[in-house]
Design a protein around this motif. Structure first.
Motif, PDB file in Angstrom:
ATOM      1  N   ALA A 142     116.419 -17.796  23.793  1.00 28.08           N
ATOM      2  CA  ALA A 142     115.113 -18.187  23.267  1.00 28.08           C
ATOM      3  C   ALA A 142     114.195 -18.550  24.422  1.00 28.08           C
ATOM      4  O   ALA A 142     114.548 -19.366  25.277  1.00 28.08           O
ATOM      5  CB  ALA A 142     115.244 -19.372  22.315  1.00 28.08           C
ATOM      6  N   VAL A 143     113.020 -17.912  24.455  1.00 26.73           N
ATOM      7  CA  VAL A 143     111.976 -18.225  25.438  1.00 26.73           C
ATOM      8  C   VAL A 143     110.635 -18.178  24.712  1.00 26.73           C
ATOM      9  O   VAL A 143     110.515 -17.571  23.650  1.00 26.73           O
ATOM     10  CB  VAL A 143     111.950 -17.217  26.613  1.00 26.73           C
ATOM     11  N   GLN A 144     109.642 -18.830  25.283  1.00 24.50           N
ATOM     12  CA  GLN A 144     108.307 -18.707  24.693  1.00 24.50           C
ATOM     13  C   GLN A 144     107.546 -17.607  25.418  1.00 24.50           C
ATOM     14  O   GLN A 144     107.434 -17.615  26.639  1.00 24.50           O
ATOM     15  CB  GLN A 144     107.522 -20.009  24.768  1.00 24.50           C
ATOM     16  N   ASP A 145     107.051 -16.660  24.633  1.00 24.20           N
ATOM     17  CA  ASP A 145     106.322 -15.515  25.177  1.00 24.20           C
ATOM     18  C   ASP A 145     105.095 -15.290  24.300  1.00 24.20           C
ATOM     19  O   ASP A 145     105.215 -14.932  23.135  1.00 24.20           O
ATOM     20  CB  ASP A 145     107.217 -14.273  25.185  1.00 24.20           C
ATOM     21  N   PRO A 172     113.169 -17.830   8.907  1.00 22.69           N
ATOM     22  CA  PRO A 172     112.973 -18.006  10.362  1.00 22.69           C
ATOM     23  C   PRO A 172     113.869 -17.111  11.197  1.00 22.69           C
ATOM     24  O   PRO A 172     113.462 -16.661  12.277  1.00 22.69           O
ATOM     25  CB  PRO A 172     113.293 -19.487  10.581  1.00 22.69           C
ATOM     26  N   GLU A 173     115.079 -16.793  10.707  1.00 22.27           N
ATOM     27  CA  GLU A 173     115.966 -15.932  11.480  1.00 22.27           C
ATOM     28  C   GLU A 173     115.440 -14.513  11.592  1.00 22.27           C
ATOM     29  O   GLU A 173     115.849 -13.758  12.481  1.00 22.27           O
ATOM     30  CB  GLU A 173     117.376 -15.918  10.882  1.00 22.27           C
ATOM     31  N   GLU A 174     114.500 -14.135  10.725  1.00 20.64           N
ATOM     32  CA  GLU A 174     113.908 -12.800  10.790  1.00 20.64           C
ATOM     33  C   GLU A 174     112.909 -12.666  11.938  1.00 20.64           C
ATOM     34  O   GLU A 174     112.422 -11.566  12.213  1.00 20.64           O
ATOM     35  CB  GLU A 174     113.224 -12.467   9.471  1.00 20.64           C
ATOM     36  N   PHE A 175     112.618 -13.769  12.609  1.00 18.47           N
ATOM     37  CA  PHE A 175     111.724 -13.717  13.772  1.00 18.47           C
ATOM     38  C   PHE A 175     112.476 -13.315  15.039  1.00 18.47           C
ATOM     39  O   PHE A 175     111.880 -13.262  16.116  1.00 18.47           O
ATOM     40  CB  PHE A 175     111.035 -15.066  13.966  1.00 18.47           C
ATOM     41  N   ALA A 176     113.766 -13.050  14.920  1.00 11.53           N
ATOM     42  CA  ALA A 176     114.570 -12.634  16.070  1.00 11.53           C
ATOM     43  C   ALA A 176     114.455 -11.133  16.293  1.00 11.53           C
ATOM     44  O   ALA A 176     114.226 -10.360  15.359  1.00 11.53           O
ATOM     45  CB  ALA A 176     116.028 -13.010  15.858  1.00 11.53           C
ATOM     46  N   TYR A 177     114.615 -10.733  17.549  1.00 12.53           N
ATOM     47  CA  TYR A 177     114.668  -9.321  17.923  1.00 12.53           C
ATOM     48  C   TYR A 177     116.075  -9.029  18.425  1.00 12.53           C
ATOM     49  O   TYR A 177     116.608  -9.767  19.261  1.00 12.53           O
ATOM     50  CB  TYR A 177     113.652  -8.991  19.012  1.00 12.53           C
ATOM     51  N   HIS A 178     116.660  -7.959  17.931  1.00 12.61           N
ATOM     52  CA  HIS A 178     118.024  -7.610  18.298  1.00 12.61           C
ATOM     53  C   HIS A 178     118.028  -6.328  19.131  1.00 12.61           C
ATOM     54  O   HIS A 178     117.643  -5.261  18.663  1.00 12.61           O
ATOM     55  CB  HIS A 178     118.874  -7.441  17.048  1.00 12.61           C
ATOM     56  N   LYS A 179     118.390  -6.466  20.392  1.00 14.38           N
ATOM     57  CA  LYS A 179     118.561  -5.366  21.353  1.00 14.38           C
ATOM     58  C   LYS A 179     117.242  -4.749  21.834  1.00 14.38           C
ATOM     59  O   LYS A 179     117.190  -4.207  22.936  1.00 14.38           O
ATOM     60  CB  LYS A 179     119.460  -4.271  20.787  1.00 14.38           C
ATOM     61  N   GLU A 180     116.181  -4.808  21.040  1.00 11.22           N
ATOM     62  CA  GLU A 180     114.885  -4.255  21.450  1.00 11.22           C
ATOM     63  C   GLU A 180     113.785  -5.268  21.186  1.00 11.22           C
ATOM     64  O   GLU A 180     113.832  -6.004  20.201  1.00 11.22           O
ATOM     65  CB  GLU A 180     114.581  -2.959  20.693  1.00 11.22           C
ATOM     66  N   MET A 203     114.623 -14.572  20.753  1.00 12.53           N
ATOM     67  CA  MET A 203     113.714 -15.257  19.833  1.00 12.53           C
ATOM     68  C   MET A 203     112.682 -16.038  20.618  1.00 12.53           C
ATOM     69  O   MET A 203     112.940 -16.481  21.742  1.00 12.53           O
ATOM     70  CB  MET A 203     114.456 -16.234  18.917  1.00 12.53           C
ATOM     71  N   ASP A 204     111.520 -16.211  20.014  1.00 11.96           N
ATOM     72  CA  ASP A 204     110.573 -17.179  20.546  1.00 11.96           C
ATOM     73  C   ASP A 204     111.206 -18.560  20.407  1.00 11.96           C
ATOM     74  O   ASP A 204     111.800 -18.885  19.374  1.00 11.96           O
ATOM     75  CB  ASP A 204     109.261 -17.114  19.761  1.00 11.96           C
ATOM     76  N   SER A 205     111.083 -19.388  21.426  1.00  8.09           N
ATOM     77  CA  SER A 205     111.778 -20.671  21.435  1.00  8.09           C
ATOM     78  C   SER A 205     111.348 -21.579  20.288  1.00  8.09           C
ATOM     79  O   SER A 205     112.169 -22.336  19.748  1.00  8.09           O
ATOM     80  CB  SER A 205     111.571 -21.378  22.780  1.00  8.09           C
ATOM     81  N   LYS A 206     110.076 -21.512  19.883  1.00  8.42           N
ATOM     82  CA  LYS A 206     109.617 -22.360  18.790  1.00  8.42           C
ATOM     83  C   LYS A 206     110.274 -21.956  17.475  1.00  8.42           C
ATOM     84  O   LYS A 206     110.703 -22.811  16.690  1.00  8.42           O
ATOM     85  CB  LYS A 206     108.094 -22.293  18.667  1.00  8.42           C
ATOM     86  N   PHE A 207     110.374 -20.665  17.222  1.00  8.58           N
ATOM     87  CA  PHE A 207     110.979 -20.224  15.973  1.00  8.58           C
ATOM     88  C   PHE A 207     112.498 -20.379  16.000  1.00  8.58           C
ATOM     89  O   PHE A 207     113.123 -20.558  14.954  1.00  8.58           O
ATOM     90  CB  PHE A 207     110.558 -18.797  15.656  1.00  8.58           C
ATOM     91  N   ALA A 208     113.106 -20.332  17.189  1.00 16.81           N
ATOM     92  CA  ALA A 208     114.536 -20.629  17.289  1.00 16.81           C
ATOM     93  C   ALA A 208     114.798 -22.085  16.901  1.00 16.81           C
ATOM     94  O   ALA A 208     115.760 -22.384  16.179  1.00 16.81           O
ATOM     95  CB  ALA A 208     115.037 -20.356  18.705  1.00 16.81           C
ATOM     96  N   SER A 209     113.929 -22.986  17.349  1.00 17.36           N
ATOM     97  CA  SER A 209     114.090 -24.404  17.003  1.00 17.36           C
ATOM     98  C   SER A 209     113.855 -24.644  15.520  1.00 17.36           C
ATOM     99  O   SER A 209     114.574 -25.417  14.879  1.00 17.36           O
ATOM    100  CB  SER A 209     113.129 -25.264  17.835  1.00 17.36           C
ATOM    101  N   GLY A 328     117.711 -25.297  19.200  1.00 18.22           N
ATOM    102  CA  GLY A 328     117.396 -23.910  19.544  1.00 18.22           C
ATOM    103  C   GLY A 328     118.615 -23.010  19.560  1.00 18.22           C
ATOM    104  O   GLY A 328     118.614 -21.930  18.935  1.00 18.22           O
ATOM    105  N   PRO A 329     119.692 -23.397  20.270  1.00 20.89           N
ATOM    106  CA  PRO A 329     120.901 -22.571  20.241  1.00 20.89           C
ATOM    107  C   PRO A 329     121.464 -22.356  18.839  1.00 20.89           C
ATOM    108  O   PRO A 329     121.917 -21.256  18.519  1.00 20.89           O
ATOM    109  CB  PRO A 329     121.877 -23.367  21.121  1.00 20.89           C
ATOM    110  N   VAL A 330     121.435 -23.390  17.991  1.00 25.10           N
ATOM    111  CA  VAL A 330     121.944 -23.219  16.624  1.00 25.10           C
ATOM    112  C   VAL A 330     121.078 -22.214  15.861  1.00 25.10           C
ATOM    113  O   VAL A 330     121.592 -21.395  15.088  1.00 25.10           O
ATOM    114  CB  VAL A 330     121.986 -24.577  15.892  1.00 25.10           C
ATOM    115  N   GLY A 331     119.759 -22.246  16.086  1.00 24.35           N
ATOM    116  CA  GLY A 331     118.880 -21.257  15.460  1.00 24.35           C
ATOM    117  C   GLY A 331     119.205 -19.842  15.909  1.00 24.35           C
ATOM    118  O   GLY A 331     119.207 -18.901  15.104  1.00 24.35           O
TER     119      GLY A 331
END
Length: 342
Positions: A142-145, A172-180, A203-209, A328-331
């Motif tokens: 997770a990073v903020q971009d 919120p888990e749908e805000f993740a990007y997998h492989k791309e 993931m964006d760090s805010k949405f991971a949290s 964040g890691p749990v997200g």
């Protein structure tokens, strides 16, 4: 299944190594200084010209260290990918006096710095001191971009993309990007470059949290609530009903006091908050798809969450897996497991 999850902020990098065969509370956990703080310190230790290579990573302290190095009269050379850490607009980087060089440039006589948000070798070496082998099937970061599009401010661009995401995704888990990852997220793509060959989720760090906060045992039984991730730099609030996001706003934490927080949360609840009012106040923006039917409580996470103690709001301080630093890691783990089971 083993999952390595890393949430990278300005202050710390929060790391969890989770074995799905064990309880998550017993996972290996590390909280260490953030990569941008570590690399900024390495830059400050150089008293000569430097060559910076690597990928785009989090700026903040790195940007300040580079500017100070220039101010001290030293030359700074950067490859184009590393220079986007300073600014996505390379012409603006050049205007600061930084020389852009090819990736093949080699100057062993200079100070050499490599930029990257994830250093698996460092994590591996740290764990080996405790006889823990860094073995994982999936890795989440997770990073903020903010993203970048020429001609548009990064705050407006960020919320344009959040709005687009909310049009098709509410969990919120749908805000993740997998492989791309979309090309306009240069920092996230830098992470993918570093982790080439791994099963990587970004993931964006805010949405991971926010995602991690929904894993708190108390929150699992709620129906209508607001999650606030109150960080050192930014605060994001997301309204929820039936485990779906209805709306979000994001502001700079330094601009928020208890009174303003209450006002913004009330507008988020009744669906009247606007992107323009938050953006014009210096924040990132807002987007709401629907009002809420009441709020059971505010679920708080992040290092500055205690500001809510000075309000009359009903607050629950989330600690998924028993540790607020692991939100964040749990997200990230929730997003990876959700994708894995689809």
């Amino acid at each position: 299944m083993n999952i390595l999850a890393i949430d990278i902020g300005v202050g710390t990098q929060d790391i969890m190594l989770y074995d799905t065969d064990n309880t998550i509370e017993n996972s290996v956990k590390i909280v260490m200084p953030s990569p941008t703080k570590i690399i900024a310190n390495r830059i400050r230790k150089h008293h000569n010209d430097i060559l910076i290579s690597g990928v785009t990573m989090g700026g903040g302290p790195v940007n300040k260290a580079v500017k100070n190095h220039l101010a001290r009269g030293y030359n700074v050379m950067m490859t184009e990918s590393s220079a986007r850490t300073i600014r996505d607009d390379i012409n603006r980087v050049k205007s600061m006096g930084i020389k852009i060089v090819p990736n093949s440039e080699n100057h062993p006589e200079l100070g050499n710095i490599e930029l990257k948000d994830v250093d698996l070798n460092a994590i591996r070496e740290a764990l080996l001191q405790f006889d823990v082998t860094l073995d994982f099937d999936y890795i989440g970061v997770a990073v903020q971009d903010h993203g970048y599009m020429k001609g548009m401010g990064d705050r407006n661009f960020r919320f344009m993309k959040i709005k687009e995401k909310l049009d098709v995704a509410r969990s919120p888990e749908e805000f993740a990007y997998h492989k791309e990852v979309p090309e306009y997220f240069s920092r996230m793509n830098g992470v993918l470059t570093t982790l080439k060959g791994y099963n990587t989720t970004i993931m964006d760090s805010k949405f991971a949290s926010v995602c991690g906060a929904t894993c708190d045992n108390y929150v699992k039984d709620l129906n209508s609530y607001i999650v606030m991730d109150i960080g050192n730099g930014h605060t994001l609030a997301a309204s929820f009903e039936n485990n779906k996001i209805l709306g979000v706003f994001e502001h700079h934490t330094r601009s928020l006091d208890p009174e303003k927080i209450v006002q913004l949360l009330k507008k988020l609840e009744n669906g009247t908050i606007t992107h323009e009012e938050v953006h014009e106040d210096g924040g990132h923006g807002a987007w709401v798809t629907a009002p809420m039917n009441g709020v059971e409580c505010v679920v708080a996470t992040g290092p500055m969450r205690r500001i809510l103690e000075r309000t009359d709001l009903t607050v629950h301080y989330a600690a998924p897996a028993g540790d607020v630093m692991m939100t964040g890691p749990v997200g990230l783990i929730k997003a990876i497991k959700s994708n894995h089971t689809q």
